[in-house]
Write a protein that holds these residues in place. Sequence first.
Motif, PDB file in Angstrom:
ATOM      1  N   ALA A  61       1.008   3.279   7.388  1.00 15.34           N
ATOM      2  CA  ALA A  61       2.023   3.368   8.392  1.00 15.34           C
ATOM      3  C   ALA A  61       1.664   2.335   9.396  1.00 15.34           C
ATOM      4  O   ALA A  61       2.536   1.567   9.948  1.00 15.34           O
ATOM      5  CB  ALA A  61       2.616   4.717   8.763  1.00 15.34           C
ATOM      6  N   ALA A  62       0.535   2.576   9.997  1.00 16.58           N
ATOM      7  CA  ALA A  62       0.009   1.706  11.199  1.00 16.58           C
ATOM      8  C   ALA A  62      -0.008   0.230  10.889  1.00 16.58           C
ATOM      9  O   ALA A  62       0.373  -0.815  11.785  1.00 16.58           O
ATOM     10  CB  ALA A  62      -1.251   2.185  11.797  1.00 16.58           C
ATOM     11  N   ARG A  63      -0.490  -0.068   9.719  1.00 18.58           N
ATOM     12  CA  ARG A  63      -0.514  -1.434   9.140  1.00 18.58           C
ATOM     13  C   ARG A  63       0.699  -2.192   9.008  1.00 18.58           C
ATOM     14  O   ARG A  63       1.240  -3.225   9.439  1.00 18.58           O
ATOM     15  CB  ARG A  63      -1.222  -1.516   7.963  1.00 18.58           C
ATOM     16  CG  ARG A  63      -1.867  -2.758   7.341  1.00 18.58           C
ATOM     17  CD  ARG A  63      -2.680  -2.881   6.037  1.00 18.58           C
ATOM     18  NE  ARG A  63      -3.532  -1.918   6.111  1.00 18.58           N
ATOM     19  CZ  ARG A  63      -3.938  -0.906   5.576  1.00 18.58           C
ATOM     20  NH1 ARG A  63      -2.968  -0.166   4.812  1.00 18.58           N
ATOM     21  NH2 ARG A  63      -4.980  -0.094   5.884  1.00 18.58           N
ATOM     22  N   ASN A  64       1.724  -1.447   8.576  1.00 14.20           N
ATOM     23  CA  ASN A  64       3.275  -1.730   8.296  1.00 14.20           C
ATOM     24  C   ASN A  64       3.648  -1.868   9.708  1.00 14.20           C
ATOM     25  O   ASN A  64       4.614  -2.899   9.930  1.00 14.20           O
ATOM     26  CB  ASN A  64       4.040  -0.578   7.597  1.00 14.20           C
ATOM     27  CG  ASN A  64       3.656  -0.774   6.125  1.00 14.20           C
ATOM     28  OD1 ASN A  64       3.042  -1.579   5.658  1.00 14.20           O
ATOM     29  ND2 ASN A  64       3.911   0.302   5.467  1.00 14.20           N
ATOM     30  N   SER A  65       3.367  -1.282  10.746  1.00 14.42           N
ATOM     31  CA  SER A  65       4.046  -1.265  12.002  1.00 14.42           C
ATOM     32  C   SER A  65       3.189  -2.224  12.911  1.00 14.42           C
ATOM     33  O   SER A  65       3.715  -2.786  13.984  1.00 14.42           O
ATOM     34  CB  SER A  65       4.107  -0.120  12.853  1.00 14.42           C
ATOM     35  OG  SER A  65       2.856   0.340  13.311  1.00 14.42           O
ATOM     36  N   GLY A  66       2.035  -2.844  12.486  1.00 15.36           N
ATOM     37  CA  GLY A  66       1.356  -3.712  13.341  1.00 15.36           C
ATOM     38  C   GLY A  66       0.634  -3.134  14.274  1.00 15.36           C
ATOM     39  O   GLY A  66      -0.204  -3.791  15.112  1.00 15.36           O
ATOM     40  N   ASP A  67       0.199  -1.748  14.213  1.00 20.37           N
ATOM     41  CA  ASP A  67      -0.551  -1.159  15.283  1.00 20.37           C
ATOM     42  C   ASP A  67      -1.787  -0.897  14.828  1.00 20.37           C
ATOM     43  O   ASP A  67      -2.646   0.038  15.583  1.00 20.37           O
ATOM     44  CB  ASP A  67       0.247   0.153  15.553  1.00 20.37           C
ATOM     45  CG  ASP A  67       1.503   0.128  16.407  1.00 20.37           C
ATOM     46  OD1 ASP A  67       1.324  -0.666  17.490  1.00 20.37           O
ATOM     47  OD2 ASP A  67       2.596   0.491  15.993  1.00 20.37           O
ATOM     48  N   LEU A  68      -2.296  -0.969  13.447  1.00 17.47           N
ATOM     49  CA  LEU A  68      -3.517  -0.563  13.124  1.00 17.47           C
ATOM     50  C   LEU A  68      -4.898  -1.048  14.058  1.00 17.47           C
ATOM     51  O   LEU A  68      -5.684  -0.201  14.206  1.00 17.47           O
ATOM     52  CB  LEU A  68      -3.811  -0.851  11.688  1.00 17.47           C
ATOM     53  CG  LEU A  68      -5.157  -0.434  11.008  1.00 17.47           C
ATOM     54  CD1 LEU A  68      -4.878   1.147  10.826  1.00 17.47           C
ATOM     55  CD2 LEU A  68      -5.086  -0.909   9.553  1.00 17.47           C
ATOM     56  N   ASN A  69      -4.832  -2.290  14.404  1.00 19.64           N
ATOM     57  CA  ASN A  69      -5.907  -2.839  15.019  1.00 19.64           C
ATOM     58  C   ASN A  69      -5.723  -2.084  16.501  1.00 19.64           C
ATOM     59  O   ASN A  69      -6.939  -2.230  17.399  1.00 19.64           O
ATOM     60  CB  ASN A  69      -5.799  -4.108  15.100  1.00 19.64           C
ATOM     61  CG  ASN A  69      -6.208  -4.917  13.850  1.00 19.64           C
ATOM     62  OD1 ASN A  69      -6.777  -4.266  13.166  1.00 19.64           O
ATOM     63  ND2 ASN A  69      -5.709  -6.086  13.847  1.00 19.64           N
ATOM     64  N   GLU A  70      -4.850  -1.544  17.047  1.00 16.99           N
ATOM     65  CA  GLU A  70      -4.722  -0.897  18.197  1.00 16.99           C
ATOM     66  C   GLU A  70      -5.415   0.557  18.323  1.00 16.99           C
ATOM     67  O   GLU A  70      -5.452   1.121  19.382  1.00 16.99           O
ATOM     68  CB  GLU A  70      -3.238  -0.895  18.837  1.00 16.99           C
ATOM     69  CG  GLU A  70      -2.722  -2.426  18.980  1.00 16.99           C
ATOM     70  CD  GLU A  70      -3.299  -3.354  19.741  1.00 16.99           C
ATOM     71  OE1 GLU A  70      -3.680  -3.033  20.862  1.00 16.99           O
ATOM     72  OE2 GLU A  70      -3.498  -4.368  19.425  1.00 16.99           O
ATOM     73  N   LEU A  71      -5.438   1.095  17.070  1.00 14.55           N
ATOM     74  CA  LEU A  71      -5.580   2.435  16.935  1.00 14.55           C
ATOM     75  C   LEU A  71      -7.346   2.510  16.806  1.00 14.55           C
ATOM     76  O   LEU A  71      -7.760   1.941  16.088  1.00 14.55           O
ATOM     77  CB  LEU A  71      -4.997   3.140  15.933  1.00 14.55           C
ATOM     78  CG  LEU A  71      -3.385   3.274  16.106  1.00 14.55           C
ATOM     79  CD1 LEU A  71      -2.956   3.823  14.899  1.00 14.55           C
ATOM     80  CD2 LEU A  71      -2.887   3.984  17.169  1.00 14.55           C
ATOM     81  N   SER A  72      -7.928   3.647  17.387  1.00 12.41           N
ATOM     82  CA  SER A  72      -9.312   3.804  17.244  1.00 12.41           C
ATOM     83  C   SER A  72      -9.341   4.818  15.888  1.00 12.41           C
ATOM     84  O   SER A  72      -8.149   5.305  15.308  1.00 12.41           O
ATOM     85  CB  SER A  72      -9.980   4.605  18.146  1.00 12.41           C
ATOM     86  OG  SER A  72      -9.421   6.003  18.598  1.00 12.41           O
TER      87      SER A  72
END
Length: 151
Positions: A61-72
Amino acid sequence: MHVLDASAFIREYNTDGQTATVPRVREELTAESGYRFDALEGSGMHVHVPDANAIEHVERAARNSGDLNELSETDVRLLAAAFELDATLVTDDYAMQNVAERLSVSVEAIEHDGITEERDWQFQCVGCGRIYDDDPDRCPICGSDCSRKNP
């Protein structure tokens, strides 16, 4: 049930009812906020280790939203715990809130206003300006870094 991130312990967030968190949150805390963690754990807070499938679901889900690199890694595990426990995630982190929205996990902000809309991020090469839906880290055309932007 409420799943608490580190900011809940730092800002002395109070909740009635059941609470949970993940083990990695304790590592992010200083002495004073760590004492709050220990006190809550001693009074029955559940320290949850999320299942690998839930973690993978959150990462997708984070990869699809573009947020994965922002999450620890801690953020991902907190989201997975809230997802698994069908709990409310307590955080001020906007990237976590955006992913929680995609997972239908309710969020309670602590000190700041929560997000007002779900976002799908795009990535733009700082060199040649090409736009990508997924974060390539470096542009495959010119090799420059890519930055996250709101379309």
